[in-house]
Scaffold this motif. Structure first.
Motif, short mmCIF file in Angstrom:
data_model
loop_
_atom_site.label_atom_id
_atom_site.label_comp_id
_atom_site.label_asym_id
_atom_site.label_seq_id
_atom_site.Cartn_x
_atom_site.Cartn_y
_atom_site.Cartn_z
N GLY A 175 0.83 -1.12 0.03
CA GLY A 175 -0.06 0.00 0.19
C GLY A 175 0.80 1.13 0.08
O GLY A 175 1.86 1.13 0.11
N TYR A 176 0.12 2.11 -0.33
CA TYR A 176 0.85 3.67 -0.23
C TYR A 176 -0.11 4.84 0.48
O TYR A 176 -1.19 4.55 0.65
CB TYR A 176 0.89 4.35 -1.77
CG TYR A 176 -0.25 4.21 -2.49
CD1 TYR A 176 -1.36 5.45 -2.48
CD2 TYR A 176 -0.67 3.08 -3.11
CE1 TYR A 176 -2.38 5.29 -3.27
CE2 TYR A 176 -1.82 3.25 -3.98
CZ TYR A 176 -2.65 4.44 -4.18
OH TYR A 176 -3.67 4.44 -4.76
N LEU A 177 0.66 5.30 1.39
CA LEU A 177 -0.02 6.25 2.32
C LEU A 177 -0.48 7.62 1.89
O LEU A 177 0.13 8.08 0.65
CB LEU A 177 0.77 6.50 3.67
CG LEU A 177 0.96 5.03 4.33
CD1 LEU A 177 2.24 4.95 5.02
CD2 LEU A 177 0.00 4.90 5.34
N PRO A 178 -1.23 8.26 2.55
CA PRO A 178 -1.53 9.66 1.88
C PRO A 178 -0.43 10.66 1.61
O PRO A 178 0.61 10.82 2.45
CB PRO A 178 -2.24 10.21 3.36
CG PRO A 178 -2.95 9.13 3.78
CD PRO A 178 -1.92 8.15 4.00
N LEU B 14 6.41 8.82 -4.95
CA LEU B 14 5.52 9.94 -5.84
C LEU B 14 4.42 10.18 -4.89
O LEU B 14 3.24 10.25 -5.38
CB LEU B 14 4.93 8.92 -7.09
CG LEU B 14 6.04 8.71 -7.93
CD1 LEU B 14 5.22 8.03 -9.15
CD2 LEU B 14 6.60 9.86 -8.73
N PRO B 15 4.67 10.72 -3.74
CA PRO B 15 3.64 10.93 -2.74
C PRO B 15 2.76 12.22 -3.43
O PRO B 15 1.65 12.26 -3.03
CB PRO B 15 4.34 11.53 -1.47
CG PRO B 15 5.65 12.14 -2.14
CD PRO B 15 6.25 11.07 -2.98
N VAL C 144 6.64 2.51 -1.16
CA VAL C 144 7.34 2.37 0.21
C VAL C 144 6.86 1.14 1.04
O VAL C 144 7.31 0.90 2.25
CB VAL C 144 6.48 3.62 1.16
CG1 VAL C 144 5.26 3.45 1.79
CG2 VAL C 144 7.66 4.06 2.33
N THR C 145 6.19 0.29 0.23
CA THR C 145 5.73 -0.99 0.92
C THR C 145 6.22 -2.22 -0.27
O THR C 145 5.79 -1.91 -1.58
CB THR C 145 4.36 -1.22 1.41
OG1 THR C 145 3.45 -0.81 0.37
CG2 THR C 145 4.29 -0.45 2.52
N GLY C 146 6.83 -3.31 0.10
CA GLY C 146 6.70 -4.50 -0.97
C GLY C 146 5.51 -5.31 -0.61
O GLY C 146 4.62 -4.79 -0.22
N ILE C 147 5.64 -6.73 -0.95
CA ILE C 147 4.45 -7.40 -0.28
C ILE C 147 4.71 -7.78 1.07
O ILE C 147 5.62 -8.62 1.26
CB ILE C 147 4.00 -8.69 -1.18
CG1 ILE C 147 3.91 -8.26 -2.69
CG2 ILE C 147 3.09 -9.60 -0.59
CD1 ILE C 147 3.69 -9.49 -3.50
#
Length: 319
Positions: A102-105, A113-114, A209-212
């Motif tokens: 997932g990607y965060l706000p 790429l936020p 910012v996350t893998g699996i």
């Protein structure tokens, strides 16, 4: 990958007494071992059980990074002294059947790429054997590795787990798979080894910012090398260096700029455009897939003033 197949000398569960959230050489070891012994570590997921198989975008957007990276350990290896090298043979990984990417706000400023993704997004993966299931029939091969693997630093006090260090830590090197041997410079007596933040798969770059991210068991054998001298981690690996473990068709996008980070962003932005336009993914799904399965490579850094970064997408993941 789905079951323990070898004999181990010691087992460390993910019970609270075996978990810590910072590098600190004053921590008491939870286990003391001799060189040559094998340990099976049970590792929690990267955000310490704030996400589960039922979690959606709302829950993922609300996760806290304080603390982050629950680490299993530390383990004291008898005979390890400052200046030595801790030799860690990664023998086996066992996932628990699920993971998440997932990607965060965007306001949090995390990921590559936020500014492109103001709202959070998440995919909870069904992990079956050696395959992770994504949307639209896409299947990502699994090659687990520990995102965090390291030993305690010489400097006293608490040290956060997010940045990698000369003694290892949050390196996120996807090729530290089963069969690899990792060499870590020892800064303190006993080395004080810990691991966690396991990934079932990841693209080089881990761009969102996350893998699996996945709770997992890690089995490793330890030794101490008193002759070797290194300043930062090194490792031996047979990969795999492509998802299938052999040369295979790829689709690639380039990023060209006078700054390597800007070139990296452009390569990923162009890949997101491709996945959205040609493969029918939403832009959020494309960002997640890039983090889980697209490999970034620095292709050229000698033709000033511009540098080239390339993003490689394996075509084998599509039905």
């Amino acid at each position: 990958m789905t079951g323990e197949t070898r004999t181990v000398d010691h087992r460390l569960s993910d019970a609270d007494e075996n978990i810590h959230h910072a590098w600190d050489n004053s921590l008491d070891p939870v286990l003391e071992i001799e060189p040559g012994e094998t340990v099976r570590f049970e590792c929690r997921d990267a955000v310490d059980r704030q996400v589960n198989v039922e979690s959606g975008t709302e829950e993922f957007a609300a996760i806290s990074f304080d603390p982050v990276h629950p680490l299993t350990g530390p383990v004291h290896v008898e005979g390890a002294e400052p200046g030595d090298v801790l030799v860690v043979e990664l023998l086996e990984f066992q996932h628990k059947g699920w993971g998440y990417t997932g990607y965060l706000p965007g306001e949090m400023g995390l990921g590559l790429l936020p500014e492109e993704f103001p709202e959070a997004g998440v995919h909870v993966w069904d992990l079956v054997g050696d395959v992770g299931h994504f949307v639209n029939g896409i299947e990502v091969p699994l090659d687990p590795f520990p995102g965090v693997i390291g030993v305690a630093p010489a400097e006293s006090g608490d040290h956060g787990t997010l940045p990698p260090r000369s003694v290892g830590g949050n390196m996120d090197v996807k090729h530290m798979t089963a069969g690899s041997t990792v060499y870590l410079p020892v800064d303190v007596e006993g080395a004080l080894f810990s691991t966690g933040d396991c990934h079932a798969a990841q693209g080089d770059g881990e761009v969102c910012v996350t893998g699996i991210e996945a709770p997992m068991f890690v089995t490793a054998r330890f030794d101490v090398d008193t002759e070797m001298s290194i300043d930062q981690p090194q490792f031996e690996t047979t990969g795999p260096f492509t998802p299938t473990g052999r040369d295979e068709p790829m689709y690639a996008t380039t990023g060209i700029a006078d700054d390597l980070m800007e070139a990296t962003k452009l390569a990923v932005e162009h890949m997101i455009d491709h996945l959205h336009g040609e493969r029918g993914l939403t832009r959020g799904e494309a960002y997640i897939l890039c983090s889980a399965a697209v490999d970034l490579k620095i292709s050229e850094v000698v033709d000033a003033p511009n540098w080239v970064v390339t993003a490689y997408l394996p075509e084998s993941i599509f039905p």
